[in-house]
Design a protein around this motif. Structure first.
Motif, PDB file in Angstrom:
ATOM      1  N   LEU A  44     -15.495   1.623  28.944  1.00 62.56           N
ATOM      2  CA  LEU A  44     -15.280   2.955  29.378  1.00 62.56           C
ATOM      3  C   LEU A  44     -16.505   3.889  28.661  1.00 62.56           C
ATOM      4  CD1 LEU A  44     -11.639   3.740  29.095  1.00 62.56           C
ATOM      5  CD2 LEU A  44     -13.025   3.165  31.242  1.00 62.56           C
ATOM      6  N   LEU A  45     -16.740   3.614  27.341  1.00 61.09           N
ATOM      7  CA  LEU A  45     -17.797   4.259  26.857  1.00 61.09           C
ATOM      8  C   LEU A  45     -19.242   3.791  27.468  1.00 61.09           C
ATOM      9  CD1 LEU A  45     -18.669   5.921  24.380  1.00 61.09           C
ATOM     10  CD2 LEU A  45     -19.227   3.610  22.973  1.00 61.09           C
ATOM     11  N   ASP A  46     -19.467   2.728  27.780  1.00 62.81           N
ATOM     12  CA  ASP A  46     -20.761   2.146  28.597  1.00 62.81           C
ATOM     13  C   ASP A  46     -20.858   2.802  29.891  1.00 62.81           C
ATOM     14  OD1 ASP A  46     -21.263   0.752  26.255  1.00 62.81           O
ATOM     15  OD2 ASP A  46     -20.600  -1.213  27.144  1.00 62.81           O
ATOM     16  N   LEU A  47     -19.617   3.042  30.486  1.00 65.21           N
ATOM     17  CA  LEU A  47     -19.712   3.746  31.904  1.00 65.21           C
ATOM     18  C   LEU A  47     -19.939   5.068  31.755  1.00 65.21           C
ATOM     19  CD1 LEU A  47     -16.909   1.537  33.610  1.00 65.21           C
ATOM     20  CD2 LEU A  47     -19.204   1.249  34.053  1.00 65.21           C
ATOM     21  N   GLY A  48     -19.861   5.686  30.595  1.00 61.39           N
ATOM     22  CA  GLY A  48     -20.455   7.242  30.491  1.00 61.39           C
ATOM     23  C   GLY A  48     -19.091   8.079  30.542  1.00 61.39           C
ATOM     24  N   PHE A  49     -17.795   7.523  30.031  1.00 61.76           N
ATOM     25  CA  PHE A  49     -16.838   8.485  29.971  1.00 61.76           C
ATOM     26  C   PHE A  49     -16.988   9.168  28.757  1.00 61.76           C
ATOM     27  CE2 PHE A  49     -15.278   5.383  33.142  1.00 61.76           C
ATOM     28  CZ  PHE A  49     -14.631   6.133  34.251  1.00 61.76           C
ATOM     29  N   THR A  50     -16.435  10.306  28.620  1.00 63.00           N
ATOM     30  CA  THR A  50     -16.870  11.126  27.400  1.00 63.00           C
ATOM     31  C   THR A  50     -15.559  11.106  26.562  1.00 63.00           C
ATOM     32  OG1 THR A  50     -15.905  13.318  28.724  1.00 63.00           O
ATOM     33  CG2 THR A  50     -18.279  12.810  28.552  1.00 63.00           C
ATOM     34  N   GLN A  51     -14.442  11.141  26.873  1.00 63.38           N
ATOM     35  CA  GLN A  51     -13.250  11.166  25.889  1.00 63.38           C
ATOM     36  C   GLN A  51     -12.229  10.307  26.659  1.00 63.38           C
ATOM     37  OE1 GLN A  51     -13.030  13.239  23.029  1.00 63.38           O
ATOM     38  NE2 GLN A  51     -11.789  11.347  22.708  1.00 63.38           N
ATOM     39  N   PHE A  52     -11.726   9.308  26.000  1.00 63.13           N
ATOM     40  CA  PHE A  52     -10.736   8.650  26.525  1.00 63.13           C
ATOM     41  C   PHE A  52     -10.007   7.516  25.594  1.00 63.13           C
ATOM     42  CE2 PHE A  52     -15.107   6.724  26.127  1.00 63.13           C
ATOM     43  CZ  PHE A  52     -14.836   5.510  25.253  1.00 63.13           C
ATOM     44  N   ARG A  53      -8.985   6.924  26.069  1.00 63.09           N
ATOM     45  CA  ARG A  53      -8.218   6.023  25.082  1.00 63.09           C
ATOM     46  C   ARG A  53      -7.535   5.028  26.083  1.00 63.09           C
ATOM     47  NH1 ARG A  53     -10.012   8.409  21.576  1.00 63.09           N
ATOM     48  NH2 ARG A  53      -9.058   9.830  19.904  1.00 63.09           N
ATOM     49  N   VAL A  54      -7.485   3.751  25.686  1.00 63.89           N
ATOM     50  CA  VAL A  54      -6.910   2.502  26.385  1.00 63.89           C
ATOM     51  C   VAL A  54      -5.575   2.124  25.440  1.00 63.89           C
ATOM     52  CG1 VAL A  54      -6.933   0.372  27.205  1.00 63.89           C
ATOM     53  CG2 VAL A  54      -8.983   1.953  27.544  1.00 63.89           C
ATOM     54  N   ARG A  55      -4.507   2.775  25.842  1.00 69.17           N
ATOM     55  CA  ARG A  55      -3.300   2.131  25.274  1.00 69.17           C
ATOM     56  C   ARG A  55      -2.640   0.810  25.657  1.00 69.17           C
ATOM     57  NH1 ARG A  55      -3.393   6.724  21.635  1.00 69.17           N
ATOM     58  NH2 ARG A  55      -3.845   8.430  23.015  1.00 69.17           N
ATOM     59  N   ILE A  56      -2.229   0.157  24.774  1.00 73.37           N
ATOM     60  CA  ILE A  56      -1.557  -1.339  25.207  1.00 73.37           C
ATOM     61  C   ILE A  56      -0.086  -1.184  25.189  1.00 73.37           C
ATOM     62  CG2 ILE A  56      -2.322  -2.050  22.794  1.00 73.37           C
ATOM     63  CD1 ILE A  56      -2.724  -4.808  24.277  1.00 73.37           C
ATOM     64  N   HIS A  57       0.498  -1.759  25.895  1.00 72.97           N
ATOM     65  CA  HIS A  57       1.801  -1.724  26.229  1.00 72.97           C
ATOM     66  C   HIS A  57       2.385  -3.165  26.290  1.00 72.97           C
ATOM     67  CE1 HIS A  57       2.799   2.814  26.767  1.00 72.97           C
ATOM     68  NE2 HIS A  57       1.436   2.386  26.980  1.00 72.97           N
ATOM     69  N   GLY A  58       3.136  -3.689  25.533  1.00 72.15           N
ATOM     70  CA  GLY A  58       3.787  -5.004  25.342  1.00 72.15           C
ATOM     71  C   GLY A  58       2.188  -6.053  25.088  1.00 72.15           C
TER      72      GLY A  58
END
Length: 275
Positions: free
Chosen positions: A204-218
């Motif tokens: 996501l950082l490389d694609l230029g998104f400015t603020q993000f999270r990837v949450r993992i479930h299970g």
């Protein structure tokens, strides 16, 4: 008027740091700790050093940025290896995980500071950190670690503005928290899943998104949070994102329609309290 308030807080911060005499900054390369380290070094010179922890909880890019900043600014930096997964209580991810992590990490940092003849350890939490569920602040208080930005009542927006005035590269850097904050409380944190999250967020950082999270479930479900204004962009790039995340080990990739917000994993704690 606003500028005058910022400048007054800035002068108060410098005076406060000067009064400490010598210190070690717990330095992560984030917006707050970079600003704090820069001001401390400007005020105290070699009596202010950086101590940076490396572990699987933090992406390598963050530790690399920390080292680059210290080298560029002539600041002494000490690297401390801190592998939280070696501690079962942390690995099992209880709701007070952050307390346990901070207690372990800052105990190590305090020891290093004493070995180097430094009077205090300081960290970069600010006034905006007071509103969310932050058990780590309890550990910091118990250990006697100073929080100069909170002491001088500095908020994130003010820190970014002052960082820009100081020409710091982090003034507009997205907010970051350790990768453990992407896990559901009670679900075990593993090296494999940490790497999955790190790879996904780097995408996501490389694609230029400015603020993000990837949450993992299970074991294999990714819940992607981006700013509401970037939800359309996320959807338009879904094919490349899906491929990368599947290659990283995720089976299911979801988009959180509520968008990015800090501490979204803490929402389950609030739900439990209301039942």
């Amino acid at each position: 008027m606003i500028e005058a308030i910022y400048n007054k807080k800035f002068e108060n911060l410098k005076a406060y740091l000067r009064s400490l005499g010598s210190l070690a900054v717990a330095y992560s390369s984030g917006v707050d700790s970079t600003f704090l380290l820069k001001v401390a070094h400007d005020v105290l010179g070699d009596k202010a050093i950086a101590i940076t922890a490396t572990s699987s909880f933090f992406p390598k890019r963050e530790s690399d940025e920390a080292s680059d900043f210290c080298k560029a600014n002539g600041i002494k930096q000490i690297i401390v290896a801190s592998e939280e997964l070696d501690i079962p209580e942390i690995r099992h991810n209880p709701t007070n995980r952050c307390y346990l992590c901070k207690k372990d990490l800052f105990t190590k940092i305090i020891s290093i500071a004493k070995e180097n003849g430094l009077d205090y350890v300081v960290e970069g939490s600010n006034m905006d950190d007071m509103g969310d569920y932050r058990p780590g602040l309890k550990a910091i208080a118990e250990l006697g670690v100073k929080s100069p930005l909170r002491e001088c009542e500095l908020y994130k927006e003010e820190i970014r503005t002052l960082s820009k005035q100081l020409n710091l590269p982090t003034w507009n850097k997205p907010s970051f928290a350790c990768l453990a904050s992407r896990f559901v409380y009670g679900e075990e944190i593993t090296t494999k899943k940490l790497k999955m999250v790190e790879t996904a967020e780097q995408t996501l950082l490389d694609l230029g998104f400015t603020q993000f999270r990837v949450r993992i479930h299970g074991e294999n479900l990714a819940r992607i949070e981006v700013l509401p204004a970037e939800l359309e962009k996320l959807f338009s790039l879904r094919e490349s994102i899906i491929k990368t995340l599947k290659d990283a080990g995720f089976t299911y990739i979801t988009m959180d329609l509520l968008g990015y917000r800090t501490g979204s994993m803490n929402e389950t704690i609030s739900i439990k309290k209301t039942k």
